[in-house]
Design a protein around this motif. Structure first.
Motif, PDB file in Angstrom:
ATOM      1  N   ALA A   1       1.053  -1.257   0.137  1.00  0.00           N
ATOM      2  CA  ALA A   1      -0.007   0.079  -0.058  1.00  0.00           C
ATOM      3  C   ALA A   1       0.815   1.223  -0.064  1.00  0.00           C
ATOM      4  N   MET A   2       0.461   2.336  -0.889  1.00  0.00           N
ATOM      5  CA  MET A   2       1.219   3.398  -0.771  1.00  0.00           C
ATOM      6  C   MET A   2       1.021   4.174   0.539  1.00  0.00           C
ATOM      7  N   GLY A   3       2.224   4.751   1.093  1.00  0.00           N
ATOM      8  CA  GLY A   3       2.201   5.171   2.332  1.00  0.00           C
ATOM      9  C   GLY A   3       2.730   4.446   3.476  1.00  0.00           C
ATOM     10  N   VAL A   4       2.712   3.177   3.013  1.00  0.00           N
ATOM     11  CA  VAL A   4       3.111   2.134   3.950  1.00  0.00           C
ATOM     12  C   VAL A   4       4.751   1.718   3.864  1.00  0.00           C
ATOM     13  N   HIS A   5       5.436   2.244   4.844  1.00  0.00           N
ATOM     14  CA  HIS A   5       7.105   1.755   4.517  1.00  0.00           C
ATOM     15  C   HIS A   5       7.525   0.873   5.681  1.00  0.00           C
ATOM     16  N   ALA A   6       8.621   0.425   5.329  1.00  0.00           N
ATOM     17  CA  ALA A   6       9.369  -0.659   6.440  1.00  0.00           C
ATOM     18  C   ALA A   6       9.552   0.135   7.730  1.00  0.00           C
ATOM     19  N   GLU A   7       9.776   1.554   7.806  1.00  0.00           N
ATOM     20  CA  GLU A   7       9.689   2.084   9.074  1.00  0.00           C
ATOM     21  C   GLU A   7       8.538   2.610   9.665  1.00  0.00           C
ATOM     22  N   GLY A   8       7.579   2.297   8.926  1.00  0.00           N
ATOM     23  CA  GLY A   8       6.224   2.481   9.673  1.00  0.00           C
ATOM     24  C   GLY A   8       5.454   3.427   8.511  1.00  0.00           C
ATOM     25  N   ILE A   9       4.014   3.812   9.201  1.00  0.00           N
ATOM     26  CA  ILE A   9       3.123   4.831   8.220  1.00  0.00           C
ATOM     27  C   ILE A   9       2.964   6.164   9.182  1.00  0.00           C
ATOM     28  N   ARG A  10       2.996   7.113   8.368  1.00  0.00           N
ATOM     29  CA  ARG A  10       2.919   8.280   9.011  1.00  0.00           C
ATOM     30  C   ARG A  10       1.688   9.414   8.267  1.00  0.00           C
ATOM     31  N   SER A  11       0.578   9.485   8.984  1.00  0.00           N
ATOM     32  CA  SER A  11      -0.415  10.482   8.318  1.00  0.00           C
ATOM     33  C   SER A  11      -0.661  11.434   9.255  1.00  0.00           C
ATOM     34  N   VAL A  12      -1.714  12.370   8.773  1.00  0.00           N
ATOM     35  CA  VAL A  12      -1.854  13.615   9.320  1.00  0.00           C
ATOM     36  C   VAL A  12      -3.605  13.759   9.009  1.00  0.00           C
ATOM     37  N   TRP A  13      -4.171  13.942  10.026  1.00  0.00           N
ATOM     38  CA  TRP A  13      -5.736  13.988  10.095  1.00  0.00           C
ATOM     39  C   TRP A  13      -6.236  15.076  10.927  1.00  0.00           C
ATOM     40  N   ALA A  14      -7.508  15.559  10.409  1.00  0.00           N
ATOM     41  CA  ALA A  14      -8.229  16.629  10.691  1.00  0.00           C
ATOM     42  C   ALA A  14      -9.581  16.147  11.363  1.00  0.00           C
ATOM     43  N   VAL A  15      -9.786  16.269  12.687  1.00  0.00           N
ATOM     44  CA  VAL A  15     -11.025  15.613  13.385  1.00  0.00           C
ATOM     45  C   VAL A  15     -11.770  16.726  13.686  1.00  0.00           C
ATOM     46  N   GLU A  16     -12.975  16.834  12.963  1.00  0.00           N
ATOM     47  CA  GLU A  16     -13.923  17.983  12.971  1.00  0.00           C
ATOM     48  C   GLU A  16     -15.121  17.695  13.812  1.00  0.00           C
ATOM     49  N   GLY A  17     -15.428  18.442  14.922  1.00  0.00           N
ATOM     50  CA  GLY A  17     -16.425  18.287  15.726  1.00  0.00           C
ATOM     51  C   GLY A  17     -17.435  19.389  15.511  1.00  0.00           C
ATOM     52  N   ARG A  18     -18.964  19.050  15.406  1.00  0.00           N
ATOM     53  CA  ARG A  18     -19.812  20.163  15.124  1.00  0.00           C
ATOM     54  C   ARG A  18     -20.991  19.598  15.721  1.00  0.00           C
ATOM     55  N   VAL A  19     -21.909  20.635  15.917  1.00  0.00           N
ATOM     56  CA  VAL A  19     -23.461  20.238  16.472  1.00  0.00           C
ATOM     57  C   VAL A  19     -24.234  20.224  15.300  1.00  0.00           C
ATOM     58  N   VAL A  20     -25.030  19.163  15.549  1.00  0.00           N
ATOM     59  CA  VAL A  20     -26.110  19.026  14.288  1.00  0.00           C
ATOM     60  C   VAL A  20     -27.518  18.953  14.926  1.00  0.00           C
ATOM     61  N   TYR A  21     -28.546  19.318  14.254  1.00  0.00           N
ATOM     62  CA  TYR A  21     -29.875  19.410  14.504  1.00  0.00           C
ATOM     63  C   TYR A  21     -30.855  18.562  13.997  1.00  0.00           C
ATOM     64  N   VAL A  22     -30.474  17.394  13.552  1.00  0.00           N
ATOM     65  CA  VAL A  22     -31.426  16.512  12.703  1.00  0.00           C
ATOM     66  C   VAL A  22     -31.602  15.253  13.543  1.00  0.00           C
ATOM     67  N   ARG A  23     -32.854  14.791  13.423  1.00  0.00           N
ATOM     68  CA  ARG A  23     -33.189  13.720  14.342  1.00  0.00           C
ATOM     69  C   ARG A  23     -34.217  12.528  13.321  1.00  0.00           C
ATOM     70  N   LYS A  24     -33.917  11.320  13.630  1.00  0.00           N
ATOM     71  CA  LYS A  24     -34.893  10.458  12.864  1.00  0.00           C
ATOM     72  C   LYS A  24     -36.179  10.602  13.302  1.00  0.00           C
ATOM     73  N   VAL A  25     -37.166  10.757  12.177  1.00  0.00           N
ATOM     74  CA  VAL A  25     -38.617  10.555  12.701  1.00  0.00           C
ATOM     75  C   VAL A  25     -38.793   9.281  13.235  1.00  0.00           C
ATOM     76  N   SER A  26     -38.288   8.158  13.311  1.00  0.00           N
ATOM     77  CA  SER A  26     -38.873   7.119  13.755  1.00  0.00           C
ATOM     78  C   SER A  26     -38.369   7.245  15.620  1.00  0.00           C
ATOM     79  N   ASP A  27     -37.677   8.274  15.623  1.00  0.00           N
ATOM     80  CA  ASP A  27     -37.118   8.301  17.241  1.00  0.00           C
ATOM     81  C   ASP A  27     -38.229   9.408  17.972  1.00  0.00           C
ATOM     82  N   MET A  28     -39.226  10.142  17.162  1.00  0.00           N
ATOM     83  CA  MET A  28     -39.866  10.987  17.618  1.00  0.00           C
ATOM     84  C   MET A  28     -41.240  10.439  18.126  1.00  0.00           C
ATOM     85  N   LYS A  29     -41.883  10.818  19.222  1.00  0.00           N
ATOM     86  CA  LYS A  29     -42.956  10.444  19.982  1.00  0.00           C
ATOM     87  C   LYS A  29     -44.104  11.027  19.692  1.00  0.00           C
TER      88      LYS A  29
END
Length: 282
Positions: A206-234
């Motif tokens: 796999a590209m990015g997998v080396h003998a010395e290991g794997i190095r990757s950078v990620w952004a973890v985004e957190g956000r508030v959402v206001y949607v809800r399943k109709v099946s969960d509503m009473k």
């Protein structure tokens, strides 16, 4: 496994006394040459790592890695964020600012998308004034729907660098940038190690997998959402709420074809979502 933050990664120094060989012109020139070479190589490596992701030249392994990270961070607590009215106000203000600067509510023009119902009605309204009220209600519903699904600028973003062994074992998590919310940062840092603790080894080719290991950078985004399943509503207050939205012309939502679930906007029920985005693979 090591967790490194800006606070615990500060380097040390060394004492230099008069006559130290490292102060000679030759040593200083060699040191400067090495520093410049390292900086140039770092720029080249960053560009290559970013291009691998931007052009899609990465192995599906990294998609599985993203899914595992998000699974571990499913249903996080509701971190301290501005109230719904304030978030909506900030969202409108940001769109107005971007429109004034670029002539478009978005940052940059992207691929052409099919027109929304509100846009189609707006075209009709140019010649038919009777469409104006319907256009306003439709566009307001679309705007609220975009916002309710987390399409706003108010996000908490943590940038992480993951260092794994060639067998996929997580060795180190480096916190590159904080979100501004210490509780959210701590939550992300605590969630990553369990997510990758039993993750399978990647294919050796796999590209990015080396003998010395794997190095990757990620952004973890957190956000508030206001949607809800109709099946969960009473029955009762939920039905009254939906009827009020419909009467105001703001009843909007979406249908998930894969699960058959119907989602609607519920501003009374905010919850937090975490999404991981791969930025670079070295």
């Amino acid at each position: 496994m090591i967790i490194t933050t800006p606070e615990n990664s500060r380097g040390g120094g060394r004492t230099v006394r008069p006559g130290d060989p490292s102060l000679s012109a030759e040593s200083l020139a060699a040191e400067e040459h090495a520093r410049v070479s390292e900086r140039v190589q770092g720029i080249v490596d960053e560009r290559r790592a970013r291009d691998r992701v931007d052009t899609g030249r990465i192995h599906p392994y990294f998609g599985q890695l993203r899914a595992q990270l998000e699974k571990q961070m499913d249903a996080p607590p509701l971190f301290d964020m501005p109230s719904f009215p304030k978030q909506l106000l900030y969202s409108y203000a940001d769109k107005a600012r971007r429109f004034g600067a670029t002539g478009s509510p978005g940052n940059v023009p992207g691929p052409r998308k099919p027109p929304k119902p509100g846009e189609l009605i707006a075209r009709k309204a140019r010649d038919e004034p009777g469409y104006n009220r319907l256009r306003g209600l439709t566009q307001a519903g679309e705007e609220l729907q975009d916002f309710a699904h987390g399409v706003s600028t108010l996000k908490l973003v943590v940038t992480l660098e993951l260092l794994q062994g060639a067998d996929g074992t997580l060795r180190e998590v480096k916190l590159i940038s904080r979100s501004g919310n210490r509780a959210y940062d701590d939550y992300v840092l605590q969630a990553v190690p369990p997510a990758l603790g039993k993750f399978p080894a990647p294919p050796s080719e796999a590209m990015g997998v080396h003998a010395e290991g794997i190095r990757s950078v990620w952004a973890v985004e957190g956000r508030v959402v206001y949607v809800r399943k109709v099946s969960d509503m009473k029955q009762g207050t939920d039905n009254v709420y939906l009827a009020a939205l419909a009467a105001a012309g703001l009843l909007a939502g979406n249908f998930d074809e894969t699960t058959g679930e119907v989602y609607v906007i519920d501003v009374r029920n905010p919850h937090f979502e975490c999404r991981s985005r791969l930025l670079r693979v070295y």
